[in-house]
Design a protein around this motif. Sequence first.
Motif, PDB file in Angstrom:
ATOM      1  N   LEU A 115       0.586  -1.340  -0.049  1.00 39.84           N
ATOM      2  CA  LEU A 115       0.167  -0.033   0.049  1.00 39.84           C
ATOM      3  C   LEU A 115       0.781   1.273  -0.082  1.00 39.84           C
ATOM      4  O   LEU A 115       0.596   2.160  -0.515  1.00 39.84           O
ATOM      5  CB  LEU A 115      -1.027   0.035   1.328  1.00 39.84           C
ATOM      6  CG  LEU A 115      -1.653   1.398   1.544  1.00 39.84           C
ATOM      7  CD1 LEU A 115      -2.636   1.674   0.121  1.00 39.84           C
ATOM      8  CD2 LEU A 115      -2.516   1.120   2.569  1.00 39.84           C
ATOM      9  N   GLU A 116       1.823   1.237   0.744  1.00 40.55           N
ATOM     10  CA  GLU A 116       2.912   2.291   1.058  1.00 40.55           C
ATOM     11  C   GLU A 116       3.563   2.378  -0.645  1.00 40.55           C
ATOM     12  O   GLU A 116       3.719   3.696  -1.099  1.00 40.55           O
ATOM     13  CB  GLU A 116       3.717   2.126   1.853  1.00 40.55           C
ATOM     14  CG  GLU A 116       4.694   3.439   2.304  1.00 40.55           C
ATOM     15  CD  GLU A 116       5.805   3.099   3.117  1.00 40.55           C
ATOM     16  OE1 GLU A 116       6.130   4.256   4.076  1.00 40.55           O
ATOM     17  OE2 GLU A 116       6.384   2.031   3.468  1.00 40.55           O
ATOM     18  N   THR A 117       4.561   1.501  -0.813  1.00 41.85           N
ATOM     19  CA  THR A 117       5.351   1.682  -2.089  1.00 41.85           C
ATOM     20  C   THR A 117       4.445   1.787  -3.383  1.00 41.85           C
ATOM     21  O   THR A 117       4.767   2.602  -4.096  1.00 41.85           O
ATOM     22  CB  THR A 117       6.308   0.527  -2.063  1.00 41.85           C
ATOM     23  OG1 THR A 117       5.468  -0.518  -2.062  1.00 41.85           O
ATOM     24  CG2 THR A 117       7.104   0.482  -0.752  1.00 41.85           C
ATOM     25  N   HIS A 118       3.469   1.107  -3.605  1.00 39.71           N
ATOM     26  CA  HIS A 118       2.838   1.167  -4.639  1.00 39.71           C
ATOM     27  C   HIS A 118       1.768   2.165  -5.157  1.00 39.71           C
ATOM     28  O   HIS A 118       1.367   2.590  -6.086  1.00 39.71           O
ATOM     29  CB  HIS A 118       2.246  -0.419  -5.076  1.00 39.71           C
ATOM     30  CG  HIS A 118       1.672  -0.577  -6.448  1.00 39.71           C
ATOM     31  ND1 HIS A 118       2.444  -0.815  -7.472  1.00 39.71           N
ATOM     32  CD2 HIS A 118       0.090  -0.802  -6.970  1.00 39.71           C
ATOM     33  CE1 HIS A 118       1.647  -0.884  -8.380  1.00 39.71           C
ATOM     34  NE2 HIS A 118       0.413  -0.982  -8.222  1.00 39.71           N
ATOM     35  N   PHE A 119       1.215   2.582  -3.702  1.00 45.48           N
ATOM     36  CA  PHE A 119      -0.018   3.718  -3.817  1.00 45.48           C
ATOM     37  C   PHE A 119       0.636   5.051  -3.212  1.00 45.48           C
ATOM     38  O   PHE A 119       0.512   6.075  -3.867  1.00 45.48           O
ATOM     39  CB  PHE A 119      -1.291   3.144  -3.406  1.00 45.48           C
ATOM     40  CG  PHE A 119      -1.773   1.739  -4.148  1.00 45.48           C
ATOM     41  CD1 PHE A 119      -2.501   2.101  -5.302  1.00 45.48           C
ATOM     42  CD2 PHE A 119      -1.742   0.491  -3.682  1.00 45.48           C
ATOM     43  CE1 PHE A 119      -3.151   1.223  -5.885  1.00 45.48           C
ATOM     44  CE2 PHE A 119      -2.267  -0.374  -4.134  1.00 45.48           C
ATOM     45  CZ  PHE A 119      -2.861  -0.225  -5.355  1.00 45.48           C
ATOM     46  N   LEU A 120       0.726   4.682  -1.947  1.00 46.20           N
ATOM     47  CA  LEU A 120       1.097   5.947  -1.254  1.00 46.20           C
ATOM     48  C   LEU A 120       2.313   6.641  -1.607  1.00 46.20           C
ATOM     49  O   LEU A 120       2.149   8.126  -1.824  1.00 46.20           O
ATOM     50  CB  LEU A 120       1.361   5.743   0.277  1.00 46.20           C
ATOM     51  CG  LEU A 120       1.700   6.993   1.212  1.00 46.20           C
ATOM     52  CD1 LEU A 120       0.497   7.838   1.314  1.00 46.20           C
ATOM     53  CD2 LEU A 120       1.934   6.342   2.825  1.00 46.20           C
ATOM     54  N   ARG A 121       3.214   6.225  -1.911  1.00 47.90           N
ATOM     55  CA  ARG A 121       4.453   6.724  -2.448  1.00 47.90           C
ATOM     56  C   ARG A 121       4.545   6.818  -3.844  1.00 47.90           C
ATOM     57  O   ARG A 121       5.579   7.388  -4.662  1.00 47.90           O
ATOM     58  CB  ARG A 121       5.775   6.167  -2.149  1.00 47.90           C
ATOM     59  CG  ARG A 121       5.727   6.129  -0.349  1.00 47.90           C
ATOM     60  CD  ARG A 121       5.989   7.359   0.393  1.00 47.90           C
ATOM     61  NE  ARG A 121       5.722   7.267   1.893  1.00 47.90           N
ATOM     62  CZ  ARG A 121       5.476   8.303   2.525  1.00 47.90           C
ATOM     63  NH1 ARG A 121       5.268   9.368   2.060  1.00 47.90           N
ATOM     64  NH2 ARG A 121       5.464   7.949   3.937  1.00 47.90           N
ATOM     65  N   ASN A 122       3.684   6.570  -4.706  1.00 47.81           N
ATOM     66  CA  ASN A 122       3.720   6.483  -6.158  1.00 47.81           C
ATOM     67  C   ASN A 122       3.730   7.561  -6.905  1.00 47.81           C
ATOM     68  O   ASN A 122       2.489   8.487  -6.516  1.00 47.81           O
ATOM     69  CB  ASN A 122       2.824   5.463  -6.710  1.00 47.81           C
ATOM     70  CG  ASN A 122       2.997   4.801  -7.972  1.00 47.81           C
ATOM     71  OD1 ASN A 122       3.087   5.912  -8.947  1.00 47.81           O
ATOM     72  ND2 ASN A 122       3.191   3.778  -8.220  1.00 47.81           N
ATOM     73  N   PRO A 123       4.533   8.210  -7.541  1.00 47.51           N
ATOM     74  CA  PRO A 123       4.424   9.542  -8.318  1.00 47.51           C
ATOM     75  C   PRO A 123       3.273   9.805  -9.230  1.00 47.51           C
ATOM     76  O   PRO A 123       2.609  10.904  -9.502  1.00 47.51           O
ATOM     77  CB  PRO A 123       5.714   9.629  -9.255  1.00 47.51           C
ATOM     78  CG  PRO A 123       6.605   8.634  -8.377  1.00 47.51           C
ATOM     79  CD  PRO A 123       5.929   7.479  -7.992  1.00 47.51           C
ATOM     80  N   LEU A 124       2.682   8.666  -9.738  1.00 44.92           N
ATOM     81  CA  LEU A 124       1.663   8.498 -10.690  1.00 44.92           C
ATOM     82  C   LEU A 124       0.197   9.217  -9.734  1.00 44.92           C
ATOM     83  O   LEU A 124      -0.600   9.854 -10.219  1.00 44.92           O
ATOM     84  CB  LEU A 124       1.245   7.398 -11.105  1.00 44.92           C
ATOM     85  CG  LEU A 124       2.029   6.751 -12.268  1.00 44.92           C
ATOM     86  CD1 LEU A 124       1.610   5.319 -12.392  1.00 44.92           C
ATOM     87  CD2 LEU A 124       2.134   7.621 -13.471  1.00 44.92           C
ATOM     88  N   MET A 131      -4.989   5.144 -11.560  1.00 42.42           N
ATOM     89  CA  MET A 131      -5.424   4.054 -10.412  1.00 42.42           C
ATOM     90  C   MET A 131      -5.674   2.872 -11.152  1.00 42.42           C
ATOM     91  O   MET A 131      -5.254   1.708 -10.776  1.00 42.42           O
ATOM     92  CB  MET A 131      -6.674   4.526  -9.619  1.00 42.42           C
ATOM     93  CG  MET A 131      -7.104   3.644  -8.579  1.00 42.42           C
ATOM     94  SD  MET A 131      -5.832   3.273  -7.283  1.00 42.42           S
ATOM     95  CE  MET A 131      -5.638   4.849  -6.406  1.00 42.42           C
ATOM     96  N   SER A 132      -6.300   2.823 -12.171  1.00 39.03           N
ATOM     97  CA  SER A 132      -6.692   1.582 -13.067  1.00 39.03           C
ATOM     98  C   SER A 132      -5.432   0.946 -13.536  1.00 39.03           C
ATOM     99  O   SER A 132      -5.344  -0.160 -13.632  1.00 39.03           O
ATOM    100  CB  SER A 132      -7.663   1.969 -14.354  1.00 39.03           C
ATOM    101  OG  SER A 132      -7.753   0.930 -14.940  1.00 39.03           O
ATOM    102  N   MET A 133      -4.538   1.708 -13.785  1.00 35.39           N
ATOM    103  CA  MET A 133      -3.217   1.370 -14.095  1.00 35.39           C
ATOM    104  C   MET A 133      -2.505   0.754 -13.062  1.00 35.39           C
ATOM    105  O   MET A 133      -1.873  -0.430 -13.204  1.00 35.39           O
ATOM    106  CB  MET A 133      -2.336   2.298 -14.995  1.00 35.39           C
ATOM    107  CG  MET A 133      -0.946   1.936 -15.497  1.00 35.39           C
ATOM    108  SD  MET A 133       0.012   3.390 -15.715  1.00 35.39           S
ATOM    109  CE  MET A 133      -0.886   4.135 -16.956  1.00 35.39           C
ATOM    110  N   LEU A 134      -2.565   1.247 -11.833  1.00 37.53           N
ATOM    111  CA  LEU A 134      -1.703   0.480 -10.754  1.00 37.53           C
ATOM    112  C   LEU A 134      -2.541  -0.567 -10.138  1.00 37.53           C
ATOM    113  O   LEU A 134      -1.847  -1.644  -9.897  1.00 37.53           O
ATOM    114  CB  LEU A 134      -1.627   1.718  -9.571  1.00 37.53           C
ATOM    115  CG  LEU A 134      -0.893   2.824 -10.025  1.00 37.53           C
ATOM    116  CD1 LEU A 134      -0.885   3.877  -8.657  1.00 37.53           C
ATOM    117  CD2 LEU A 134       0.460   2.526  -9.992  1.00 37.53           C
ATOM    118  N   GLU A 135      -3.867  -0.678 -10.295  1.00 39.31           N
ATOM    119  CA  GLU A 135      -4.743  -1.863  -9.799  1.00 39.31           C
ATOM    120  C   GLU A 135      -4.479  -3.104 -10.807  1.00 39.31           C
ATOM    121  O   GLU A 135      -4.451  -4.350 -10.315  1.00 39.31           O
ATOM    122  CB  GLU A 135      -6.044  -1.622  -9.790  1.00 39.31           C
ATOM    123  CG  GLU A 135      -6.314  -0.575  -8.576  1.00 39.31           C
ATOM    124  CD  GLU A 135      -7.734  -0.457  -8.453  1.00 39.31           C
ATOM    125  OE1 GLU A 135      -8.328  -0.275  -7.352  1.00 39.31           O
ATOM    126  OE2 GLU A 135      -8.658  -0.276  -9.641  1.00 39.31           O
TER     127      GLU A 135
END
Length: 592
Positions: free
Chosen positions: A167-176, A263-267
């Motif tokens: 959650l932290e590395t892929h979403f919270l800290r993600n520049p996207l 968000m769709s790309m990350l999921e």
Amino acid sequence: KNGRNQEYIFIICVNNENLAIPVYNLSRYVFNSFSSMQCAFNVYTVICDKRSQCVKKICSKSSFCAIMCLCPDVLYQEYRDTSKQQEIEQRRQRDGLPTAGSGVTAAPALQLQLRNSMHSLSLWQNLEAVKDSGLLKTLEPKEIILQEAMFELVTSEASYYKSLELLETHFLRNPLLVNTLSQSDMHFLFSNIEDIMKASERFLMDLEHRIEESILISDVCDIVQTHAVNHFQVFISYVINQAYQEKNYRRILQENALFRENMSMLENQPKVKGLSFTSFLILPFQRITRLKLLVQNILKKVEENSEREKTAISAHQELERIVKECNEGVRKMSRTEELISIEKTLEFKSKSVPVISHSRWLLKKGEVQQMSGPKSTRTMRSRKLYHPIYLFLFNNLLLITKRSSSGEKFQVLDSCSRSMLRTEDLEDQGQMLACAFVLKLLENQEDREVSYMLKTESISDKLRWIYALTPNRRTRFLSTSTSQPDSAQVQCIQSYSSQEPDELSVEMADVLHILECTDDGWMLGERLHDGERGWFPTRVVEKIMSAEVRAQNLKECQRIQQAQEGAQGARAASRGRRPAKSPQYTPTWTDL
């Protein structure tokens, strides 16, 4: 080097105890980096003073330790679902029902997970160090079961932390995401998740340190109790904010097209394993609730009047307090918002009733048909007999309203205190009245008695309205004594989220008493582990057929309650008070 084999030894040393958690994470990075390589390795992390004297070892890797390496690819969402599914399969086996896997018989009940499942979880007794120690030959079966219960708490915490890291590395800290959201929106979405992560880091660090002390786990509930008291308050703030979190997430998705695309790309990236972003956001509440159940499971298995029972009781009480505060906080916020929303739609024709109150909340609302005219067969078939009305039932008030022509407002026709309501079922007066009942207002807004004959769409709707309107005046809804092994029980086999205020959200593996069933697919039940009750669809549960299994479930509930009552009595005695007498375990029946 030993032939083709290589062995690596890492020693990470710092001289500042404040760096314990960062160095701990560095050690975990080494674990994860080397765990997939075909080589032997050990990692030792120590904290030293300025003279290089070791003052605390916080992590080491061996064939037994480094819990994070036991399930390197399992996220907590998967771990949790697998664990619950295996609980269901174990109960089915004990119940004499077919288990999953095309008729393949499950492993013995001694094992808490299924050996033959490709998704089976790590077992304490399957660890090489445990097998080599010879403990499995000398320990009593009860102690092995207890070791498994404590080990599951540790491995599940490791899996939970893995999901938080993602959650932290892929979403919270993600520049996207960071570059497409304002600072306030970032706060709305992630709240105090960083505090949650720090609490989990400390907790997991102490659990792993306990595991490293001995392959025979002495206890884990003492660690749970300490962290619940000192560090788990952060869960309450996070959970209470979840209502705003979900609302703002929907708003941002709707308003911010770039965020929606990113968000769709990350999921859809492989590391997320098809899980949604929201499944990561709800992890903290799922974890604190599950942690309470894991401690409860340990409490069922420890020896009575032992030191481990004392620590398990203390840990369970602290977790129960936190979960209760979480639930109460969420309910208070959602109830207030709901009252404000309802009041805006009401139009009082004569006497106005103040709806918003700190002691009031909505129990049920919906449209029913008011029946009027003579009770003859001819008029029964007449459409003019039925007039739609809309009921707002609160915990202490009933409003009878009529929807406006626009459908957005409700004109209040009558009101009554809930304590002055009475109901009469008409099920024995023919098929035409099967879904009808009489609602009596002993003292309405004009201080007089009136009656309404009401008709619902289905029998289950009628029973739900009767129970909600007058819960304590329907003896048919009172539970049979839970000390009777033959009381009907079910286990949840599919999670269900409540859609109405009188419904109960249930999770896989929940065990419930059945208080009422309808022919059209609904049940009224009470969950054993916390006494919460409400309606849920029959399709999401499975009946527990074995009287032995039902009796065991009741016995375990009684054990937990009696142990807690004993601890409360001891504390009251130490303060010079007389403990209140409590009967044998029975459901808690209070107004919704």
